[in-house]
Enzyme design. Structure first.
Site, mmCIF file in Angstrom:
data_model
loop_
_atom_site.group_PDB
_atom_site.id
_atom_site.type_symbol
_atom_site.label_atom_id
_atom_site.label_comp_id
_atom_site.label_asym_id
_atom_site.label_seq_id
_atom_site.Cartn_x
_atom_site.Cartn_y
_atom_site.Cartn_z
ATOM 1 N N SER A 57 4.365 -6.122 -44.566
ATOM 2 C CA SER A 57 3.995 -5.459 -43.314
ATOM 3 C C SER A 57 4.694 -6.138 -42.136
ATOM 4 O O SER A 57 5.307 -7.203 -42.285
ATOM 5 C CB SER A 57 2.478 -5.537 -43.106
ATOM 6 N N ASP A 96 6.278 -2.060 -45.321
ATOM 7 C CA ASP A 96 5.049 -1.308 -45.060
ATOM 8 C C ASP A 96 4.956 -1.020 -43.557
ATOM 9 O O ASP A 96 5.109 -1.931 -42.735
ATOM 10 C CB ASP A 96 3.875 -2.199 -45.523
ATOM 11 N N ASP A 118 7.012 4.694 -40.100
ATOM 12 C CA ASP A 118 5.713 5.238 -39.706
ATOM 13 C C ASP A 118 5.810 5.893 -38.332
ATOM 14 O O ASP A 118 5.595 5.251 -37.305
ATOM 15 C CB ASP A 118 4.667 4.122 -39.716
ATOM 16 N N GLU A 148 5.226 9.463 -42.908
ATOM 17 C CA GLU A 148 3.782 9.698 -42.795
ATOM 18 C C GLU A 148 3.489 10.862 -41.847
ATOM 19 O O GLU A 148 4.059 10.966 -40.767
ATOM 20 C CB GLU A 148 3.043 8.437 -42.313
ATOM 21 N N HIS A 192 -7.524 1.855 -42.750
ATOM 22 C CA HIS A 192 -7.205 0.447 -43.002
ATOM 23 C C HIS A 192 -8.414 -0.460 -42.737
ATOM 24 O O HIS A 192 -9.274 -0.125 -41.936
ATOM 25 C CB HIS A 192 -6.035 0.004 -42.122
ATOM 26 N N HIS A 225 -2.580 5.383 -48.048
ATOM 27 C CA HIS A 225 -2.807 4.081 -47.403
ATOM 28 C C HIS A 225 -4.313 3.832 -47.343
ATOM 29 O O HIS A 225 -5.109 4.715 -47.672
ATOM 30 C CB HIS A 225 -2.236 4.108 -45.978
ATOM 31 N N ASN A 268 -2.019 2.083 -51.644
ATOM 32 C CA ASN A 268 -1.863 0.828 -50.897
ATOM 33 C C ASN A 268 -3.172 0.053 -50.827
ATOM 34 O O ASN A 268 -4.184 0.597 -50.352
ATOM 35 C CB ASN A 268 -1.440 1.137 -49.459
ATOM 36 N N ASP A 270 -4.649 -3.790 -49.619
ATOM 37 C CA ASP A 270 -4.461 -5.097 -49.010
ATOM 38 C C ASP A 270 -5.815 -5.778 -48.772
ATOM 39 O O ASP A 270 -6.058 -6.903 -49.226
ATOM 40 C CB ASP A 270 -3.700 -4.935 -47.682
#
Ligand code: G3H
Ligand code: 13P
Ligand code: ZN
Length: 326
Positions: A57, A96, A118, A148, A192, A225, A268, A270
């Site tokens: 990222s 990312d 993005d 995206e 996220h 994501h 994705n 994280d």
């Protein structure tokens, strides 16, 4: 001098996605910022015979340095071979949430095999123009590109959105055609971080929108994501050992499994890794306050992370056993 990912033993995502869509599973895209995370990802994927996408990222580039992370990924190719009896596994090195053309170009020129541009926060036509520009450059080097459409709620690097703007199925065909992207990230209710839903919310993602998108672009690789599940046993360990995570709620594993069986071929994750590491480290600090050797807490954190990723590959994404698919 530019470095091609092909000289580093990395692969782009094209063939992996084609096999994943056909096989009804999703490739794991795990973020890494340090050695222990990278070791855990590679160990888990070698042990489960899964292909893997290593994600870097903007935050990771700032924290650890892009060049160092690229060399670490290059080392991971050799490490995977070493611990798998020479076979290795397919490894993609992916940017990312690429914020602009220059960052994507820098990654393409320096050994990344895949980038995300993005442009989801931009007006539609500007998103198309920027994404198209990155695709034109990337494809000269056989680097694959993720675009995206739609905005996830929550924080994405420094940009934060209050509410989801779901991907509009009527736009996807035009976007994919005019940009030439290799895969498309969509917004269907994932977000996220560790706080994806509020208590009392219906914690469901919009699989109906996914189905509608799939109808418009059959077989085209879709990316999700914000797909951490926020395991409640990890939240509990953190909170029992001095942490304070209140009402952290993630995406149900059953929903991710259903998405992975469809055109979703990259998922994705994280935050779950962050939770696993934090839980393990807090436990050591709480139970062994005399300990001060970082290996004594980063080691258990690495083991916990590996077990988490093995579970994802086997039970959630379904990528286990697919490293050597023809
Ligand atoms: O998309 C968000 C990822 O979890 C990366 O987060 O920018 O804090 O490294 P980061
Ligand atoms: P999570 O915060 O749900 O793990 O999502 C990570 C992500 O989407 C990275 O791009
Ligand atoms: Zn993301």
């Amino acid at each position: 001098m530019a470095t091609s990912y092909k000289d580093l033993g990395l692969v782009n995502s094209r063939a992996l996605f084609a096999k994943a869509v056909k096989g009804g599973y999703a490739i794991p895209a795990y973020n890494f910022n340090n050695m222990e995370q990278l070791q855990a990802i590679i160990q888990a994927c070698v042990e489960t015979e899964s292909p893997v996408i290593l994600q870097v990222s903007k935050g990771a580039r700032e924290y650890a340095n892009q060049t160092l992370l690229r060399y670490m990924a290059q080392g991971a190719v050799e490490y995977a071979k070493e611990i798998s009896g020479g076979k290795g596994i397919p490894i993609v090195l992916h940017l990312d949430h690429g914020p602009d053309f220059e960052t994507c170009k820098s990654c393409i020129d320096n050994g990344f095999s895949s980038v995300m541009i993005d442009g989801s926060h931009l007006p539609y036509e500007e998103n198309i123009a920027l994404t198209r520009k990155v695709v034109e450059y990337a494809h000269k080097f056989d680097v694959t590109v993720e675009g995206e459409l739609g905005v996830l709620a929550g924080v994405e690097d420094e940009v934060s959105a209050e509410k989801h703007t779901y991907t509009r199925p009527e736009e996807v065909e035009d976007f994919v055609k005019r940009t030439g992207v290799d895969s498309l990230a969509i917004a269907i209710g994932t977000s996220h971080g560790a706080y994806k839903f509020k208590p009392g919310d219906d914690p469901k993602i919009r699989l109906d929108i996914l189905a509608e998108i799939e109808k418009r672009i059959p077989g085209f690789p879709i990316v999700l994501h914000g797909s951490s599940s926020v395991p409640q046993d990890l939240v509990k360990i953190i909170n029992e050992n001095g942490g304070r995570l209140k009402d952290a709620i993630g995406i149900g594993e059953d929903q991710l499994r259903a998405a992975a069986k469809s055109a979703v071929c990259k998922i994705n994750i994280d935050s779950d890794g962050r939770l696993a590491m934090t839980a393990a480290i807090r436990k050591v600090f709480n139970e062994k306050p005399e300990e001060f050797d970082p290996r004594k807490y980063l080691g258990p954190a690495r083991t916990a992370l590996k077990e988490l990723y093995k579970h994802k590959n086997i039970e959630v994404l379904g990528s286990a056993g697919h490293a050597y698919d023809k």
